[in-house]
Scaffold this motif. Structure first.
Motif, PDB file in Angstrom:
ATOM      1  N   PHE A 109      12.857  10.653  -3.026  1.00 11.21           N
ATOM      2  CA  PHE A 109      11.737  10.514  -3.967  1.00 11.21           C
ATOM      3  C   PHE A 109      11.186  11.903  -4.307  1.00 11.21           C
ATOM      4  O   PHE A 109      11.015  12.746  -3.411  1.00 11.21           O
ATOM      5  N   LYS A 160      -7.490  -1.897   2.312  1.00  4.64           N
ATOM      6  CA  LYS A 160      -6.682  -0.931   1.555  1.00  4.64           C
ATOM      7  C   LYS A 160      -6.336  -1.423   0.149  1.00  4.64           C
ATOM      8  O   LYS A 160      -5.906  -0.642  -0.690  1.00  4.64           O
ATOM      9  N   HIS A 201      19.902   0.513   6.921  1.00  4.51           N
ATOM     10  CA  HIS A 201      19.622  -0.234   5.692  1.00  4.51           C
ATOM     11  C   HIS A 201      20.791  -1.163   5.338  1.00  4.51           C
ATOM     12  O   HIS A 201      20.586  -2.290   4.893  1.00  4.51           O
ATOM     13  N   ASP A 252       1.681  -8.881   9.493  1.00  3.94           N
ATOM     14  CA  ASP A 252       2.399  -7.726  10.017  1.00  3.94           C
ATOM     15  C   ASP A 252       3.874  -8.108  10.129  1.00  3.94           C
ATOM     16  O   ASP A 252       4.194  -9.153  10.707  1.00  3.94           O
ATOM     17  N   LEU A 253       4.728  -7.259   9.587  1.00  2.00           N
ATOM     18  CA  LEU A 253       6.169  -7.552   9.601  1.00  2.00           C
ATOM     19  C   LEU A 253       6.713  -7.668  11.029  1.00  2.00           C
ATOM     20  O   LEU A 253       7.760  -8.270  11.250  1.00  2.00           O
ATOM     21  N   ASN A 295       8.319  13.154  -2.235  1.00  2.00           N
ATOM     22  CA  ASN A 295       8.481  13.725  -0.887  1.00  2.00           C
ATOM     23  C   ASN A 295       8.069  15.193  -0.894  1.00  2.00           C
ATOM     24  O   ASN A 295       7.645  15.728   0.128  1.00  2.00           O
ATOM     25  N   THR A 300      10.937  -2.474   4.548  1.00  2.00           N
ATOM     26  CA  THR A 300      10.887  -2.579   6.018  1.00  2.00           C
ATOM     27  C   THR A 300      11.288  -1.252   6.665  1.00  2.00           C
ATOM     28  O   THR A 300      11.899  -0.392   6.030  1.00  2.00           O
ATOM     29  N   TYR A 301      10.973  -1.170   7.959  1.00  2.00           N
ATOM     30  CA  TYR A 301      11.340   0.029   8.728  1.00  2.00           C
ATOM     31  C   TYR A 301      12.312  -0.263   9.851  1.00  2.00           C
ATOM     32  O   TYR A 301      12.956   0.634  10.363  1.00  2.00           O
ATOM     33  N   ARG A 334      -1.552  -5.149   6.172  1.00  2.00           N
ATOM     34  CA  ARG A 334      -2.090  -5.197   7.541  1.00  2.00           C
ATOM     35  C   ARG A 334      -3.596  -5.040   7.514  1.00  2.00           C
ATOM     36  O   ARG A 334      -4.303  -5.551   8.370  1.00  2.00           O
ATOM     37  N   THR A 368       0.840  -1.205   0.000  1.00  2.00           N
ATOM     38  CA  THR A 368       0.000   0.000   0.000  1.00  2.00           C
ATOM     39  C   THR A 368       0.876   1.256   0.000  1.00  2.00           C
ATOM     40  O   THR A 368       0.365   2.367   0.065  1.00  2.00           O
ATOM     41  N   GLY A 369       2.193   1.064  -0.031  1.00  2.00           N
ATOM     42  CA  GLY A 369       3.104   2.199   0.090  1.00  2.00           C
ATOM     43  C   GLY A 369       3.570   2.734  -1.256  1.00  2.00           C
ATOM     44  O   GLY A 369       3.117   2.288  -2.318  1.00  2.00           O
ATOM     45  N   ASN A 370       4.487   3.668  -1.171  1.00  2.00           N
ATOM     46  CA  ASN A 370       4.965   4.407  -2.347  1.00  2.00           C
ATOM     47  C   ASN A 370       5.397   3.523  -3.512  1.00  2.00           C
ATOM     48  O   ASN A 370       4.871   3.634  -4.619  1.00  2.00           O
TER      49      ASN A 370
HETATM   50  N1  LIG Z   1      11.044   8.611   1.006  1.00  2.00           N
HETATM   51  C1  LIG Z   1      12.230   8.622   0.426  1.00  2.00           C
HETATM   52  O1  LIG Z   1      12.697   9.639  -0.142  1.00  2.00           O
HETATM   53  C2  LIG Z   1      13.072   7.371   0.433  1.00  2.00           C
HETATM   54  C3  LIG Z   1      14.244   7.363  -0.306  1.00  2.00           C
HETATM   55  C4  LIG Z   1      15.018   6.205  -0.311  1.00  2.00           C
HETATM   56  C5  LIG Z   1      14.627   5.086   0.404  1.00  2.00           C
HETATM   57  N2  LIG Z   1      13.466   5.147   1.136  1.00  2.00           N
HETATM   58  C6  LIG Z   1      13.089   3.925   1.889  1.00  2.00           C
HETATM   59  O2  LIG Z   1      11.874   3.419   1.365  1.00  2.00           O
HETATM   60  C7  LIG Z   1      11.223   2.637   2.366  1.00  2.00           C
HETATM   61  C8  LIG Z   1       9.747   2.954   2.309  1.00  2.00           C
HETATM   62  O3  LIG Z   1       9.528   4.258   2.780  1.00  2.00           O
HETATM   63  P1  LIG Z   1       8.284   5.109   2.328  1.00  2.00           P
HETATM   64  O4  LIG Z   1       8.345   6.364   3.087  1.00  2.00           O
HETATM   65  O5  LIG Z   1       8.255   5.181   0.834  1.00  2.00           O
HETATM   66  O6  LIG Z   1       7.055   4.264   2.900  1.00  2.00           O
HETATM   67  P2  LIG Z   1       5.852   3.589   2.098  1.00  2.00           P
HETATM   68  O7  LIG Z   1       6.364   2.434   1.301  1.00  2.00           O
HETATM   69  O8  LIG Z   1       5.054   4.603   1.376  1.00  2.00           O
HETATM   70  O9  LIG Z   1       4.877   3.080   3.255  1.00  2.00           O
HETATM   71  C9  LIG Z   1       5.129   2.012   4.115  1.00  2.00           C
HETATM   72  C10 LIG Z   1       4.549   0.677   3.663  1.00  2.00           C
HETATM   73  O10 LIG Z   1       4.964  -0.323   4.576  1.00  2.00           O
HETATM   74  C11 LIG Z   1       3.802  -0.905   5.170  1.00  2.00           C
HETATM   75  N3  LIG Z   1       4.095  -1.225   6.567  1.00  2.00           N
HETATM   76  C12 LIG Z   1       4.534  -0.384   7.542  1.00  2.00           C
HETATM   77  N4  LIG Z   1       4.674  -1.056   8.700  1.00  2.00           N
HETATM   78  C13 LIG Z   1       4.322  -2.344   8.449  1.00  2.00           C
HETATM   79  C14 LIG Z   1       4.240  -3.511   9.238  1.00  2.00           C
HETATM   80  N5  LIG Z   1       4.560  -3.498  10.542  1.00  2.00           N
HETATM   81  N6  LIG Z   1       3.838  -4.666   8.649  1.00  2.00           N
HETATM   82  C15 LIG Z   1       3.487  -4.689   7.343  1.00  2.00           C
HETATM   83  N7  LIG Z   1       3.544  -3.611   6.531  1.00  2.00           N
HETATM   84  C16 LIG Z   1       3.949  -2.459   7.087  1.00  2.00           C
HETATM   85  C17 LIG Z   1       2.714   0.145   5.052  1.00  2.00           C
HETATM   86  O11 LIG Z   1       1.460  -0.497   5.122  1.00  2.00           O
HETATM   87  P3  LIG Z   1       0.154   0.124   5.821  1.00  2.00           P
HETATM   88  O12 LIG Z   1      -0.714   0.563   4.677  1.00  2.00           O
HETATM   89  O13 LIG Z   1      -0.429  -0.992   6.590  1.00  2.00           O
HETATM   90  O14 LIG Z   1       0.597   1.274   6.699  1.00  2.00           O
HETATM   91  C18 LIG Z   1       3.032   0.694   3.668  1.00  2.00           C
HETATM   92  O15 LIG Z   1       2.579  -0.162   2.652  1.00  2.00           O
HETATM   93  C19 LIG Z   1      11.910   2.947   3.713  1.00  2.00           C
HETATM   94  O16 LIG Z   1      12.700   1.845   4.062  1.00  2.00           O
HETATM   95  C20 LIG Z   1      12.784   4.163   3.374  1.00  2.00           C
HETATM   96  O17 LIG Z   1      13.961   4.208   4.138  1.00  2.00           O
HETATM   97  C21 LIG Z   1      12.673   6.244   1.166  1.00  2.00           C
END
Ligand SMILES: NC(=O)c1ccc[n+]([C@@H]2O[C@H](COP(=O)([O-])OP(=O)(O)OC[C@H]3O[C@@H](n4cnc5c(N)ncnc54)[C@H](OP(=O)(O)O)[C@@H]3O)[C@@H](O)[C@H]2O)c1
Length: 281
Positions: A132, A35, A110, A49-50, A135, A70-71, A31, A8-10
């Motif tokens: 991204f 969605k 990471h 859930d992770l 952002n 993952t987070y 989760r 469901t994320g980016n």
């Molecule tokens: N933003 C940037 O500029 C950028 C750049 C480089 C790398 N990254 C990396 O990209 C990754 C994703 O970040 P994002 O900000 O783009 O987030 P995202 O993918 O938009 O959102 C998080 C996703 O993970 C799911 N999630 C969160 N906790 C979970 C859990 N406990 N169990 C199962 N699913 C779970 C969420 O599901 P729900 O719908 O259930 O919440 C959602 O689908 C991160 O590791 C980040 O470091 C980001």
């Protein structure tokens, strides 16, 4: 079958249609199943859930490949353990540009997770994208709509080469569907370097209205994030990342996207034209 986490994320959201177009069988780990109600019935759903290893056993059953978002390191450990037991062959992990140097926390975290996957003996591919483009919506759309301004501690000189999410998803799809990507860590960026002020200028030009960039003190941003309820460790890591941006340590451009896909990444201006509605009040 491919399991998509962060569905469901980016990136996950963009990856699903690419894999379906190329005829892959996919399962999404979510989760909250509601969605992904919009997805075609051919997409399998696994509710899990992770953070809860017991929910991952059924999610990875019959899976050959995983797209992993993952987070926390514990989440990678949970997936690795379940995946090993289920005989998963490949993990394509969404990492970050900072993992290349792993000087700051986000990069270290990471990198540590990459190492766990490497050591576990899977075929692995790591995607290390820079900032991204989207952002800018998450961080700035609200204040652009309300005040015609961007308040951000991005400094005046530090540059970044933002990338479109769709392009990260495109490389993820290649890694999951083509041979030759195993054992590769891909640093993915856009093709143009911008200061934050220059990014705001591009948005302003495309928008056709002045938008002011206010380079706020880092402490103001930190207090704002803490006040809005963000986790303290995450806020500290973000502050470190922003300090690194101000020191111009993120000014990295690679041609990896073009060499993998055969076409150049979108420009930030083209991306802004497609997303202008998000900045309109
Ligand atoms: N933003 C940037 O500029 C950028 C750049 C480089 C790398 N990254 C990396 O990209 C990754 C994703 O970040 P994002 O900000 O783009 O987030 P995202 O993918 O938009 O959102 C998080 C996703 O993970 C799911 N999630 C969160 N906790 C979970 C859990 N406990 N169990 C199962 N699913 C779970 C969420 O599901 P729900 O719908 O259930 O919440 C959602 O689908 C991160 O590791 C980040 O470091 C980001």
């Amino acid at each position: 079958m491919i399991l998509i986490t962060g569905a469901t994320g980016n990136i996950g959201r963009e990856l699903i249609p690419l894999l379906l177009e190329s005829g892959q069988s996919i399962r999404v780990l979510v989760r909250d199943e509601s969605k992904v109600a919009y997805l075609d019935a051919c997409v399998e759903r696994a509710v899990g859930d992770l953070d809860k290893p017991e929910t991952l056993v059924a999610a990875v059953k019959g899976i050959e490949q995983i797209f992993l978002v993952t987070y926390e390191t514990r989440q990678d450990v949970n997936v690795i353990e379940a995946a090993k037991k289920a005989g998963v062959r490949q993990i394509v992990k969404l990492s970050t540009l900072e993992a290349t140097e792993h000087k700051i926390k986000v990069g270290k975290w990471h990198y540590e997770r990459e190492e766990l996957i490497r050591a576990a003996g899977f075929d692995w591919t790591f995607l290390r994208p820079g900032m991204f483009m989207s952002n800018s919506i998450q961080w700035w759309a609200d204040s652009i709509k309300k005040q015609g301004s961007v308040f951000f501690p991005g400094g005046k000189k530090g540059k970044v080469a933002p990338i479109d999410l769709r392009e990260v998803a495109e490389v993820a799809a290649l890694a999951l569907t083509q041979a030759g990507h195993s054992g590769q860590a891909y640093t993915l960026t856009g093709s143009e370097l911008f200061t934050i002020g220059e990014m705001v200028q591009v948005i302003s030009q495309v928008f056709g209205k002045p938008i002011q960039y206010v380079n706020i003190p880092p402490i103001a941003a930190k207090l704002f994030m803490l006040k809005s309820g963000m986790d303290k460790a995450l806020v500290n890591a973000l502050m470190e990342m922003l300090a690194s941006l101000r020191k111009n340590e993120g000014a990295i451009v690679t041609d990896t996207f073009q060499s993998l896909t055969g076409h150049p990444p979108r420009t930030f201006e083209a991306w802004c034209r497609e997303h202008m509605e998000a900045f309109r009040a």
